[in-house]
Enzyme design. Structure first.
Site, PDB file in Angstrom:
ATOM      1  N   GLY A  56       8.354 -42.740  -8.709  1.00 54.33           N
ATOM      2  CA  GLY A  56       7.779 -41.528  -8.140  1.00 54.33           C
ATOM      3  C   GLY A  56       8.828 -40.793  -7.329  1.00 54.33           C
ATOM      4  O   GLY A  56       8.574 -40.341  -6.210  1.00 54.33           O
ATOM      5  N   HIS A  57      10.024 -40.688  -7.894  1.00 53.51           N
ATOM      6  CA  HIS A  57      11.116 -39.971  -7.236  1.00 53.51           C
ATOM      7  C   HIS A  57      12.230 -39.726  -8.243  1.00 53.51           C
ATOM      8  O   HIS A  57      12.231 -40.269  -9.350  1.00 53.51           O
ATOM      9  CB  HIS A  57      11.643 -40.749  -6.034  1.00 53.51           C
ATOM     10  CG  HIS A  57      12.014 -42.164  -6.332  1.00 53.51           C
ATOM     11  ND1 HIS A  57      13.138 -42.505  -7.028  1.00 53.51           N
ATOM     12  CD2 HIS A  57      11.383 -43.326  -6.046  1.00 53.51           C
ATOM     13  CE1 HIS A  57      13.193 -43.812  -7.140  1.00 53.51           C
ATOM     14  NE2 HIS A  57      12.142 -44.351  -6.574  1.00 53.51           N
TER      15      HIS A  57
END
Ligand code: TYD
Length: 143
Positions: A56-57
């Site tokens: 998630g990055h």
């Protein structure tokens, strides 16, 4: 391992060598030889609940190669223009993710071990953790 969708030019597969004999298989990797950077860091994820979502990055500069040392998991990749999904499940097969690719990992099998070989030491400032910000930076860089 297989993928669906279009793999971006910032993502590719790496197949590591194997030395097989009756005592088992041996696989190795060296920086600048099997991965296209000097190795600054190795980390691994384990004891991952099967319903967990990791990642998630994206990263400004970091290049990484992911390996499923044991079990399997899904990686969803997004370079700001296209998305694709990869299932990693063979310890010799790595997924090279260059900088500026948003990644999410989920669908971990029971006992899965995800090893990451990274081009830089840990630096929180290199992370982009906001998806809208990632899209803005990706759009600026592709101009
Ligand atoms: P993070 O990279 O967000 O995990 P993932 O992408 O796998 O979901 O890292 C989780 C936490 O661990 C965060 O607080 C930063 C820390 N961390 C380190 O201290 N060193 C490292 O090399 C890594 C990868 C994470």
């Amino acid at each position: 391992m297989f993928y669906t969708g279009e793999l971006t030019d910032r993502v590719s597969f790496i197949e590591l060598p194997v030395i097989e004999d009756q005592r088992g298989d041996l696989t190795f990797l060296e920086g600048q030889r099997h991965v296209p950077f000097d190795i600054a860091r190795v980390y691994f994820l384990y004891n991952v609940p099967t319903d967990a979502e990791r990642g998630g990055h994206a990263h400004h500069e970091l290049h990484q190669v992911l390996f499923a040392l044991s079990g399997s998991f899904r990686v969803t990749l997004d370079d700001g223009r296209s998305k694709c999904e990869v299932f990693l499940r063979h310890p010799r097969q790595g997924l090279l993710i260059k900088s500026m690719v948003w990644r999410e990992m989920d669908l971990f099998s029971q006992g899965a071990v995800l090893m990451v070989v990274a081009s830089l030491r840990y630096d929180e400032a290199d992370y982009i953790r906001d998806y809208e910000q990632f899209l803005r930076i990706a759009a600026e860089k592709s101009i």
